[in-house]
Motif scaffolding. Structure first.
Motif, PDB file in Angstrom:
ATOM      1  N   MET A 254      47.046  18.211  29.381  1.00 15.19           N
ATOM      2  CA  MET A 254      48.081  18.972  30.084  1.00 15.19           C
ATOM      3  C   MET A 254      48.925  19.718  29.056  1.00 15.19           C
ATOM      4  O   MET A 254      49.020  19.322  27.899  1.00 15.19           O
ATOM      5  CB  MET A 254      48.994  18.022  30.862  1.00 15.19           C
ATOM      6  N   GLY A 255      49.553  20.771  29.494  1.00 18.92           N
ATOM      7  CA  GLY A 255      50.433  21.514  28.597  1.00 18.92           C
ATOM      8  C   GLY A 255      51.228  22.525  29.385  1.00 18.92           C
ATOM      9  O   GLY A 255      51.018  22.678  30.593  1.00 18.92           O
ATOM     10  N   PRO A 256      52.135  23.225  28.697  1.00 21.47           N
ATOM     11  CA  PRO A 256      52.878  24.278  29.389  1.00 21.47           C
ATOM     12  C   PRO A 256      51.908  25.367  29.842  1.00 21.47           C
ATOM     13  O   PRO A 256      50.940  25.666  29.156  1.00 21.47           O
ATOM     14  CB  PRO A 256      53.821  24.815  28.307  1.00 21.47           C
ATOM     15  N   ARG A 257      52.171  25.950  30.972  1.00 18.03           N
ATOM     16  CA  ARG A 257      51.289  27.017  31.467  1.00 18.03           C
ATOM     17  C   ARG A 257      51.456  28.257  30.592  1.00 18.03           C
ATOM     18  O   ARG A 257      52.570  28.698  30.340  1.00 18.03           O
ATOM     19  CB  ARG A 257      51.616  27.318  32.923  1.00 18.03           C
ATOM     20  N   ILE A 258      50.328  28.828  30.190  1.00 17.02           N
ATOM     21  CA  ILE A 258      50.369  29.959  29.266  1.00 17.02           C
ATOM     22  C   ILE A 258      50.274  31.308  29.960  1.00 17.02           C
ATOM     23  O   ILE A 258      50.601  32.333  29.377  1.00 17.02           O
ATOM     24  CB  ILE A 258      49.223  29.870  28.232  1.00 17.02           C
ATOM     25  N   LEU A 259      49.842  31.321  31.220  1.00 20.28           N
ATOM     26  CA  LEU A 259      49.575  32.622  31.838  1.00 20.28           C
ATOM     27  C   LEU A 259      50.814  33.500  31.992  1.00 20.28           C
ATOM     28  O   LEU A 259      50.709  34.724  31.837  1.00 20.28           O
ATOM     29  CB  LEU A 259      48.822  32.445  33.157  1.00 20.28           C
ATOM     30  N   PRO A 260      52.005  32.932  32.281  1.00 17.81           N
ATOM     31  CA  PRO A 260      53.171  33.824  32.342  1.00 17.81           C
ATOM     32  C   PRO A 260      53.385  34.611  31.047  1.00 17.81           C
ATOM     33  O   PRO A 260      53.704  35.808  31.096  1.00 17.81           O
ATOM     34  CB  PRO A 260      54.336  32.859  32.620  1.00 17.81           C
ATOM     35  N   ALA A 261      53.159  33.977  29.903  1.00 14.64           N
ATOM     36  CA  ALA A 261      53.351  34.685  28.630  1.00 14.64           C
ATOM     37  C   ALA A 261      52.271  35.749  28.416  1.00 14.64           C
ATOM     38  O   ALA A 261      52.534  36.806  27.838  1.00 14.64           O
ATOM     39  CB  ALA A 261      53.351  33.695  27.465  1.00 14.64           C
ATOM     40  N   ILE A 262      51.069  35.457  28.871  1.00 16.48           N
ATOM     41  CA  ILE A 262      49.979  36.432  28.736  1.00 16.48           C
ATOM     42  C   ILE A 262      50.242  37.640  29.630  1.00 16.48           C
ATOM     43  O   ILE A 262      50.057  38.792  29.233  1.00 16.48           O
ATOM     44  CB  ILE A 262      48.627  35.773  29.121  1.00 16.48           C
ATOM     45  N   LEU A 263      50.727  37.364  30.835  1.00 16.56           N
ATOM     46  CA  LEU A 263      51.066  38.432  31.780  1.00 16.56           C
ATOM     47  C   LEU A 263      52.178  39.313  31.225  1.00 16.56           C
ATOM     48  O   LEU A 263      52.090  40.544  31.238  1.00 16.56           O
ATOM     49  CB  LEU A 263      51.495  37.799  33.111  1.00 16.56           C
ATOM     50  N   LYS A 264      53.222  38.660  30.740  1.00 16.90           N
ATOM     51  CA  LYS A 264      54.416  39.365  30.274  1.00 16.90           C
ATOM     52  C   LYS A 264      54.108  40.335  29.138  1.00 16.90           C
ATOM     53  O   LYS A 264      54.793  41.326  28.946  1.00 16.90           O
ATOM     54  CB  LYS A 264      55.406  38.295  29.790  1.00 16.90           C
TER      55      LYS A 264
END
Lengths: 330, 330
Positions: A254-264
C-alpha cells in the motif's frame, strides 16, 4: 555424462533463502540434430528472476518447482550437432543453471567479437539494452533536464546515468551504501547521489533537484518513487523498469495514491521490458558498443566465482551486495 | 451599474458547502478600449474547479479568497469598446461568475455558428475536447479492443464512450445510479455499464471484459481504478483525466500500489489537461461537429436555471446529481 543443476525447491516467501534452491545431479545425453552441448562461462543473476520464482501471472511464466532456474548465461559450445555453431564458439542465451546442458540452436546467439563475452550479460546484454530503451525511448531526456535514477548502482542504473550524462542532463542517483554513492559519483558520472539509508531522501531531492524532476528511471518503487513523483515537473516522463522494493512483498503493498500528482503535471508513466524493443536490439547494441569503445560508458561488474555460489549471488541482489552487474564466473 | 457576483468565501474542506460561497453586489464601470461588457447566458460548472478552490499547487493557480469564481461561460456582448466584437455577439471564455462583467477582448472567442451556444461548454468545448484528445491521442483504441470509462455518465464520459464506439470498440462504463446506467446503455451506446454503488465492480469487470482491458479512460480514481488496472492487458493505455473520488480528500489518499501491475503489462499512463492540446483544437472541434451533425454523437445536458443556483449546481457534481454536462442557464 553427469552434470550438476540448480532447481527451484520451494517458492520463496519474502527474500529468497538458500533452502529455496536444490542442487541435483542429472545425466546429460548427446546433442541431437540442431542441438549443441554447452558449458557455462558466466552466469547472470538478476532481480527480475525473483518474479519468476513466485506463482503469479507475469510477462514471463513462473519457474516450475523441481526444474532448473533459467537466466542469462554466456557459454562455450563443447559439442555441436548444429550447422550454425561449432565446438569452441562462445554463445549467450537464456539457459539453465547447470554445469552442462543441451539446447536447441534456436536458444542461443554468438557473442559479438571485440567486446568481452561477459558484457553480453550486462552493458550490451539485457541490462544495457534495458537502460538504453527506457531512457532514450520513454524518458527522452533533453539537454539541461534533471534525470533521477533509483537503484542507480545496479546493472541498469549505472548505464542509465551515463547515457543521461551523454545526453547533457543533470543526473541524480539514489543508492543504498556510501560505497555505492562514491562509486556512482566517481566512476559513473552522476552529478549527485542520495544514500537513501542514511539521508532524508525528500530533503536531498529538494537540494539536488532545485528545478524539479523531468525524467525518472525507476528500478525500485515504494517510498522513494513516491518522493520523486511529488517533485515531477510538467510533462515529466517515468520509465518503469523495476520495483525491486516490492518484489518480496507477501501482502499487497500500500502507499499514497500517485495518480493525482501524475494528472496535475500531465506526466507519463510507461512500464516496459526489454523484449518490447526486440526489433531495435541491433541499433542499441551498436550504439552502446560505440560508447563503450569511446570510453563514454564505464561498465562495472561484481564477479562471484564458482557454480555453487550462484544462489548466494542471487540472494545477495536483495541485500545490496553488488555494485553494477552481478556475474558468477564458472 | 450594479452586478451580482459569487466569490469564494472560504476554502472548502471536503465536499464544498453553500457557506464556502458568498454573493456580493459590485459596481461595474464601462468597457475601456479593447474591452467588452458581458452578461452570461450559460454557466458551466465542472469538477476540476474544486481543485482551484484549494490552496495547493496545480496546473492552474488557486482561486483567491474574496474573488469571484471563474469558469467556462457563454455570454452576450451587451456593450463593446472592441473592434473584434459588437453588441449582440455570443462569445465564450473563462469568465467570472457575475451577472455583468467587463473583460478584455483577449479573454473571449465567438461561438461557432451552426451549433448550439451552450454546446461550447460541452461537446465542442472543454469536456468534448477532453474526451476527444484523451481517447484518440492517449488511449488510441483499435477496433475490437475493450475500453473502460469511469465517471461514464459525466460530461466527458458520455463523449468518450461514443467515440470509442465510433472506433469499433467494446465499451464498458462505470457510473453511480441506475438511471445513469440505463441512460448510458440506451442513449450513449455503451455495451455494458456497471453501477458501482450496487454491484461488485470486480465481478462485473470480469464478466463484461472477458478479454481483459486495453484502454482505460479514468475520471474518478480510487478503488475503481485499482480494479481496472488489475485487469489490464499487455500494452494497455490509460488516459488520466480526472480523479474526482479523491478531490475532496483532506488526508493523502492511500491505496494499493499500482506500479507493479503497470510494469507487468508494459502499460502506459498519461495525465493530461485539455490545454496540452491547444494547437489541435480546430481539428477536434471540426471532427466533433461532424459527428454531432451526422447524429453519431448524442449529447446530453442537465440544465439548472438561475444565477443564484450556480453554487448548488456545482455542489451537485459531487453528489452525482447530473447526467451529462451540468449547465446553469441564466
Amino acid at each position: 555424462m553427469k552434470a550438476k543443476q540448480i532447481v527451484l525447491a520451494t517458492r520463496p516467501i519474502g527474500v529468497p533463502k538458500f533452502e529455496d534452491f536444490r542442487f541435483e545431479e542429472v545425466n546429460v545425453g548427446s546433442p541431437q540434430k540442431g542441438e549443441v552441448m554447452l558449458q557455462p562461462l558466466y552466469v547472470s543473476v538478476d532481480p527480475y528472476m525473483r518474479g519468476r520464482m513466485s506463482d503469479s501471472k507475469s510477462y514471463v511464466p513462473p519457474f516450475e518447482l523441481g526444474q532448473p532456474i533459467v537466466g542469462g548465461i554466456v557459454s562455450t559450445v563443447v559439442e555441436s550437432n548444429s550447422d550454425l555453431f561449432k565446438k569452441g564458439d562462445t554463445v549467450h542465451g537464456l539457459l539453465p543453471w547447470a554445469t552442462t546442458c543441451i539446447v536447441s540452436e534456436k536458444e542461443i546467439s554468438k557473442t559479438f567479437p571485440g567486446i568481452s563475452p561477459s558484457y553480453h550479460l550486462g552493458i550490451v546484454g539485457m541490462p544495457g539494452l534495458t537502460a538504453y530503451f527506457g531512457l532514450t525511448d520513454i524518458c527522452r531526456p533533453k539537454e539541461g533536464e534533471t534525470v533521477v535514477v533509483s537503484g542507480a548502482a545496479g546493472a541498469v542504473g549505472t548505464v542509465v546515468g551515463q547515457i543521461a550524462k551523454i545526453k547533457g542532463c543533470r543526473v541524480v542517483g539514489i543508492a543504498g551504501t556510501q560505497e555505492k554513492v562514491e562509486l556512482l559519483r566517481n566512476s559513473f558520472g552522476y552529478d549527485e547521489v542520495i544514500n537513501y539509508k542514511t539521508e532524508d531522501v525528500e530533503e536531498m531531492l529538494d537540494k539536488y533537484c532545485p528545478n524539479g524532476i523531468d525524467c525518472y528511471y525507476d528500478n525500485v518503487g515504494g517510498n522513494i518513487t513516491d518522493y520523486v513523483i511529488q517533485r515531477f515537473n510538467r510533462y515529466a516522463r517515468m520509465a518503469l523498469c523495476g520495483q525491486i522494493s516490492l518484489y518480496n512483498s507477501t501482502d499487497i503493498p500500500m502507499g499514497p495514491r500517485i495518480l493525482p500528482a501524475i494528472l496535475k503535471t500531465s506526466s507519463l508513466i510507461k512500464g516496459f521490458i526489454v523484449r518490447d524493443y526486440m526489433d531495435r536490439f541491433p541499433e542499441a547494441i551498436n550504439q552502446l558498443s560505440i560508447w563503450v569503445n569511446e570510453g563514454q560508458l564505464n561498465y562495472k561488474e561484481t564477479i562471484v566465482e564458482g557454480f555453487d555460489n550462484i544462489p548466494k549471488a542471487f540472494i545477495g541482489l536483495f541485500k545490496g551486495s553488488n555494485e553494477g552487474k552481478m556475474i558468477v564466473k564458472i
